[in-house]
Design a protein around this motif. Structure first.
Motif, PDB file in Angstrom:
ATOM      1  N   GLU A   1       0.845  -1.220   0.011  1.00  0.00           N
ATOM      2  CA  GLU A   1      -0.067   0.130  -0.090  1.00  0.00           C
ATOM      3  C   GLU A   1       0.953   1.178  -0.115  1.00  0.00           C
ATOM      4  O   GLU A   1       0.598   2.222  -0.728  1.00  0.00           O
ATOM      5  CB  GLU A   1      -0.901  -0.065   1.348  1.00  0.00           C
ATOM      6  CG  GLU A   1      -1.955  -0.995   1.191  1.00  0.00           C
ATOM      7  CD  GLU A   1      -2.825  -1.069   2.386  1.00  0.00           C
ATOM      8  OE1 GLU A   1      -2.806  -0.140   3.397  1.00  0.00           O
ATOM      9  OE2 GLU A   1      -3.721  -1.986   2.769  1.00  0.00           O
TER      10      GLU A   1
ATOM     11  N   GLU B   1       2.475   1.871  -3.584  1.00  0.00           N
ATOM     12  CA  GLU B   1       1.435   2.379  -4.351  1.00  0.00           C
ATOM     13  C   GLU B   1       1.255   3.731  -4.186  1.00  0.00           C
ATOM     14  O   GLU B   1       1.111   4.624  -5.128  1.00  0.00           O
ATOM     15  CB  GLU B   1       0.185   1.663  -4.362  1.00  0.00           C
ATOM     16  CG  GLU B   1       0.217   0.075  -4.801  1.00  0.00           C
ATOM     17  CD  GLU B   1       0.647   0.251  -6.342  1.00  0.00           C
ATOM     18  OE1 GLU B   1       0.254   0.885  -7.245  1.00  0.00           O
ATOM     19  OE2 GLU B   1       1.639  -0.619  -6.627  1.00  0.00           O
ATOM     20  N   LYS B   2       1.093   4.368  -2.860  1.00  0.00           N
ATOM     21  CA  LYS B   2       1.041   5.636  -2.497  1.00  0.00           C
ATOM     22  C   LYS B   2       2.258   6.495  -3.093  1.00  0.00           C
ATOM     23  O   LYS B   2       2.176   7.579  -3.447  1.00  0.00           O
ATOM     24  CB  LYS B   2       0.477   5.802  -0.957  1.00  0.00           C
ATOM     25  CG  LYS B   2      -0.744   5.380  -0.611  1.00  0.00           C
ATOM     26  CD  LYS B   2      -1.054   5.673   0.845  1.00  0.00           C
ATOM     27  CE  LYS B   2      -2.390   5.216   0.870  1.00  0.00           C
ATOM     28  NZ  LYS B   2      -2.884   5.430   2.387  1.00  0.00           N
TER      29      LYS B   2
ATOM     30  N   SER C   1       1.995   7.432  -6.590  1.00  0.00           N
ATOM     31  CA  SER C   1       1.152   8.333  -7.028  1.00  0.00           C
ATOM     32  C   SER C   1       1.496   9.753  -7.027  1.00  0.00           C
ATOM     33  O   SER C   1       0.915  11.117  -6.976  1.00  0.00           O
ATOM     34  CB  SER C   1      -0.138   8.188  -6.738  1.00  0.00           C
ATOM     35  OG  SER C   1      -0.263   8.188  -5.069  1.00  0.00           O
ATOM     36  N   LEU C   2       2.702   9.850  -6.038  1.00  0.00           N
ATOM     37  CA  LEU C   2       2.995  11.422  -5.552  1.00  0.00           C
ATOM     38  C   LEU C   2       3.478  12.220  -6.783  1.00  0.00           C
ATOM     39  O   LEU C   2       4.269  11.575  -7.560  1.00  0.00           O
ATOM     40  CB  LEU C   2       4.250  11.142  -4.444  1.00  0.00           C
ATOM     41  CG  LEU C   2       3.706  10.433  -3.128  1.00  0.00           C
ATOM     42  CD1 LEU C   2       4.936  10.562  -2.045  1.00  0.00           C
ATOM     43  CD2 LEU C   2       2.617  11.506  -2.371  1.00  0.00           C
TER      44      LEU C   2
END
Length: 129
Positions: free
Chosen positions: A7, A10-11, A14-15
């Motif tokens: 998780e 994945e975060k 996306s930054l």
């Protein structure tokens, strides 16, 4: 990998660059670390062994040091020092008697080796530094 790390990964993907930069600053402050690349590069990882493996600055200037003058060879050495340095008799004598003393400084390696051969041929003990 665990689901928690998946998780987080994945975060992170996306930054934006600005958000990633802010995240780095927050991590540095929170954990008291630095994300900057170490100046020595491999030195930090390899310790002293890696530091020794890295090339030092190449020495380009050498000094010819008159280390020792045997008493029975003093006159011959004095004559050679005068020829090499162009000093007068008194100055050359003072230099020879003050051994260990530099005869020539800041010269090329080849010139230093040649002077060493000349002085050793008349009995002086010479070091190149």
């Amino acid at each position: 990998m665990s689901t928690a790390t998946d998780e987080i990964l994945e975060k992170l993907k996306s930054l934006t660059l600005l958000e990633a930069s802010e995240l780095v600053k927050q991590i540095e402050e929170a954990f008291g670390v630095s994300a900057a690349a170490p100046v020595g590069g491999m030195m930090m990882m390899g310790g002293p062994a890696a530091a020794a493996a890295e090339p030092d600055e190449v020495q380009t200037e050498f000094s010819v040091i008159l280390e020792e003058v045997p008493a029975d060879k003093k006159i011959a050495i004095l004559k050679e020092v005068r020829a090499i340095t162009g000093l007068g008799l008194k100055e050359a004598k003072d230099l020879v008697e003050a051994a260990p003393k530099a005869v020539k400084e800041a010269i090329a390696k080849e010139a230093a080796e040649e002077l060493k051969k000349q002085l050793e041929a008349v009995g002086a003990k010479i070091a190149i530094k």
